[in-house]
Design a protein around this motif. Structure first.
Motif, PDB file in Angstrom:
ATOM      1  N   ALA A  86     -43.612   8.991 -30.667  1.00 14.05           N
ATOM      2  CA  ALA A  86     -43.076   9.291 -31.992  1.00 14.05           C
ATOM      3  C   ALA A  86     -41.569   9.509 -31.927  1.00 14.05           C
ATOM      4  O   ALA A  86     -40.822   9.038 -32.794  1.00 14.05           O
ATOM      5  N   ALA A  87     -41.107  10.193 -30.890  1.00 19.12           N
ATOM      6  CA  ALA A  87     -39.672  10.433 -30.723  1.00 19.12           C
ATOM      7  C   ALA A  87     -38.934   9.118 -30.497  1.00 19.12           C
ATOM      8  O   ALA A  87     -37.853   8.897 -31.055  1.00 19.12           O
ATOM      9  N   LEU A  88     -39.506   8.228 -29.686  1.00 25.00           N
ATOM     10  CA  LEU A  88     -38.883   6.923 -29.449  1.00 25.00           C
ATOM     11  C   LEU A  88     -38.845   6.084 -30.716  1.00 25.00           C
ATOM     12  O   LEU A  88     -37.856   5.404 -31.003  1.00 25.00           O
ATOM     13  N   GLU A  89     -39.938   6.106 -31.486  1.00 27.53           N
ATOM     14  CA  GLU A  89     -39.971   5.348 -32.731  1.00 27.53           C
ATOM     15  C   GLU A  89     -38.913   5.851 -33.698  1.00 27.53           C
ATOM     16  O   GLU A  89     -38.230   5.067 -34.365  1.00 27.53           O
ATOM     17  N   GLU A  90     -38.745   7.170 -33.771  1.00 26.02           N
ATOM     18  CA  GLU A  90     -37.724   7.750 -34.647  1.00 26.02           C
ATOM     19  C   GLU A  90     -36.324   7.359 -34.184  1.00 26.02           C
ATOM     20  O   GLU A  90     -35.455   7.023 -34.992  1.00 26.02           O
ATOM     21  N   GLU A  91     -36.104   7.365 -32.871  1.00 26.83           N
ATOM     22  CA  GLU A  91     -34.807   6.981 -32.326  1.00 26.83           C
ATOM     23  C   GLU A  91     -34.505   5.507 -32.619  1.00 26.83           C
ATOM     24  O   GLU A  91     -33.385   5.159 -33.007  1.00 26.83           O
ATOM     25  N   VAL A  92     -35.489   4.627 -32.473  1.00 26.80           N
ATOM     26  CA  VAL A  92     -35.310   3.202 -32.776  1.00 26.80           C
ATOM     27  C   VAL A  92     -34.982   3.027 -34.256  1.00 26.80           C
ATOM     28  O   VAL A  92     -34.076   2.264 -34.623  1.00 26.80           O
ATOM     29  N   ALA A  93     -35.663   3.750 -35.118  1.00 24.29           N
ATOM     30  CA  ALA A  93     -35.401   3.649 -36.558  1.00 24.29           C
ATOM     31  C   ALA A  93     -33.976   4.106 -36.870  1.00 24.29           C
ATOM     32  O   ALA A  93     -33.272   3.472 -37.669  1.00 24.29           O
ATOM     33  N   GLU A  94     -33.536   5.186 -36.240  1.00 25.04           N
ATOM     34  CA  GLU A  94     -32.170   5.694 -36.445  1.00 25.04           C
ATOM     35  C   GLU A  94     -31.141   4.667 -35.966  1.00 25.04           C
ATOM     36  O   GLU A  94     -30.143   4.410 -36.643  1.00 25.04           O
ATOM     37  N   LEU A  95     -31.376   4.066 -34.824  1.00 27.72           N
ATOM     38  CA  LEU A  95     -30.463   3.041 -34.305  1.00 27.72           C
ATOM     39  C   LEU A  95     -30.406   1.829 -35.231  1.00 27.72           C
ATOM     40  O   LEU A  95     -29.326   1.251 -35.448  1.00 27.72           O
ATOM     41  N   ARG A  96     -31.538   1.441 -35.774  1.00 26.75           N
ATOM     42  CA  ARG A  96     -31.560   0.305 -36.725  1.00 26.75           C
ATOM     43  C   ARG A  96     -30.745   0.633 -37.965  1.00 26.75           C
ATOM     44  O   ARG A  96     -30.012  -0.216 -38.488  1.00 26.75           O
ATOM     45  N   ARG A  97     -30.853   1.866 -38.467  1.00 29.54           N
ATOM     46  CA  ARG A  97     -30.070   2.272 -39.645  1.00 29.54           C
ATOM     47  C   ARG A  97     -28.577   2.218 -39.321  1.00 29.54           C
ATOM     48  O   ARG A  97     -27.774   1.774 -40.133  1.00 29.54           O
ATOM     49  N   GLU A  98     -28.197   2.682 -38.118  1.00 33.20           N
ATOM     50  CA  GLU A  98     -26.785   2.648 -37.714  1.00 33.20           C
ATOM     51  C   GLU A  98     -26.280   1.208 -37.616  1.00 33.20           C
ATOM     52  O   GLU A  98     -25.160   0.906 -38.044  1.00 33.20           O
ATOM     53  N   ILE A  99     -27.092   0.321 -37.057  1.00 32.55           N
ATOM     54  CA  ILE A  99     -26.701  -1.088 -36.945  1.00 32.55           C
ATOM     55  C   ILE A  99     -26.508  -1.693 -38.332  1.00 32.55           C
ATOM     56  O   ILE A  99     -25.528  -2.412 -38.581  1.00 32.55           O
ATOM     57  N   GLU A 100     -27.397  -1.433 -39.262  1.00 31.25           N
ATOM     58  CA  GLU A 100     -27.273  -1.949 -40.631  1.00 31.25           C
ATOM     59  C   GLU A 100     -26.011  -1.416 -41.293  1.00 31.25           C
ATOM     60  O   GLU A 100     -25.299  -2.149 -41.982  1.00 31.25           O
ATOM     61  N   PHE A 101     -25.703  -0.131 -41.065  1.00 32.90           N
ATOM     62  CA  PHE A 101     -24.499   0.468 -41.629  1.00 32.90           C
ATOM     63  C   PHE A 101     -23.256  -0.213 -41.079  1.00 32.90           C
ATOM     64  O   PHE A 101     -22.327  -0.549 -41.817  1.00 32.90           O
ATOM     65  N   ILE A 102     -23.236  -0.457 -39.756  1.00 32.03           N
ATOM     66  CA  ILE A 102     -22.091  -1.119 -39.119  1.00 32.03           C
ATOM     67  C   ILE A 102     -21.951  -2.550 -39.639  1.00 32.03           C
ATOM     68  O   ILE A 102     -20.848  -3.022 -39.925  1.00 32.03           O
ATOM     69  N   LYS A 103     -23.086  -3.265 -39.788  1.00 33.24           N
ATOM     70  CA  LYS A 103     -23.037  -4.645 -40.333  1.00 33.24           C
ATOM     71  C   LYS A 103     -22.452  -4.633 -41.730  1.00 33.24           C
ATOM     72  O   LYS A 103     -21.639  -5.501 -42.074  1.00 33.24           O
ATOM     73  N   GLN A 104     -22.867  -3.675 -42.525  1.00 29.78           N
ATOM     74  CA  GLN A 104     -22.380  -3.591 -43.903  1.00 29.78           C
ATOM     75  C   GLN A 104     -20.868  -3.339 -43.917  1.00 29.78           C
ATOM     76  O   GLN A 104     -20.135  -3.988 -44.655  1.00 29.78           O
ATOM     77  N   LYS A 105     -20.390  -2.421 -43.089  1.00 31.80           N
ATOM     78  CA  LYS A 105     -18.951  -2.108 -43.029  1.00 31.80           C
ATOM     79  C   LYS A 105     -18.151  -3.324 -42.558  1.00 31.80           C
ATOM     80  O   LYS A 105     -17.083  -3.605 -43.074  1.00 31.80           O
ATOM     81  N   LEU A 106     -18.678  -4.009 -41.543  1.00 34.46           N
ATOM     82  CA  LEU A 106     -18.008  -5.213 -41.048  1.00 34.46           C
ATOM     83  C   LEU A 106     -17.978  -6.289 -42.135  1.00 34.46           C
ATOM     84  O   LEU A 106     -16.969  -7.003 -42.289  1.00 34.46           O
ATOM     85  N   GLY A 107     -19.079  -6.428 -42.839  1.00 38.19           N
ATOM     86  CA  GLY A 107     -19.124  -7.412 -43.944  1.00 38.19           C
ATOM     87  C   GLY A 107     -18.104  -7.088 -45.002  1.00 38.19           C
ATOM     88  O   GLY A 107     -17.447  -7.986 -45.549  1.00 38.19           O
ATOM     89  N   ASP A 108     -17.953  -5.801 -45.341  1.00 34.24           N
ATOM     90  CA  ASP A 108     -16.956  -5.388 -46.342  1.00 34.24           C
ATOM     91  C   ASP A 108     -15.536  -5.680 -45.869  1.00 34.24           C
ATOM     92  O   ASP A 108     -14.694  -6.105 -46.644  1.00 34.24           O
TER      93      ASP A 108
END
Length: 177
Positions: free
Chosen positions: A152-174
């Motif tokens: 469960a801890a690993l799944e939560e960490e993977v989800a958090e990392l995915r959110r960070e990657i999406e945020f970075i992609k969005q900022k780079l796109g902007d």
């Protein structure tokens, strides 16, 4: 003060403690009553100094005393740990010699049952009374989370990392867009 500092030393202790002056004084008095310590300073000294008499009181030799000291300071130990940690006080030739000495100290030391998840058997001192095996059995792996909790801890960490990657992609796109 030196005695309190020695008792509260943070390295090589299990458990790490923080005793105050009165607790140390009470302990020294208890040791004196049992014949394990005595005052070694004269009448003109500013502070009381103490010496241990454990080896004389328990009839311990130069091989037994280091083993008992390490067991009292560090808790449960394997033969290899005992051999390595007593090296400054006495140099054992091998772990077989350590085991022979421990077996001769059967009134003061006990071999603990082999615990799951451990490679070697451990030894404990009996100076504080019998060792409760139930309390010992969980100690080597007590801090490991259960398998389900880890997943469960690993799944939560993977989800958090995915959110960070999406945020970075969005900022780079902007920035690029």
């Amino acid at each position: 003060n030196a005695l309190v500092n020695a008792c509260n030393q943070k390295s090589s202790r299990d458990p790490v403690v923080a005793y105050d002056d009165s607790t140390v004084e009470d302990a020294v008095e208890s040791l004196r009553e049992k014949g394990f310590a005595r005052v070694v300073t004269g009448a003109g000294s500013r502070v009381a100094k103490y010496g241990h008499r454990l080896s004389e009181s328990l009839n311990l030799g130069r091989r037994e005393l280091p083993l008992l000291c390490v067991l009292m300071l560090r808790g449960f130990q394997t033969l290899g740990e005992l051999r390595g940690r007593t090296e400054r006080m006495y140099e054992f030739s091998d772990t077989d010699e350590v085991e022979r000495v421990l077996l001769s100290m059967d009134q003061l030391v006990t071999k603990l049952p082999h615990l799951p998840g451990t490679k070697e058997a451990r030894y404990a001192h009996l100076m504080s009374g019998p060792v409760e095996v139930e309390a010992v059995s969980g100690s080597p792996i007590v801090n490991q989370p259960q398998r389900g909790d880890r997943i469960a801890a690993l799944e939560e960490e993977v989800a958090e990392l995915r959110r960070e990657i999406e945020f970075i992609k969005q900022k780079l796109g902007d920035l690029l867009g």
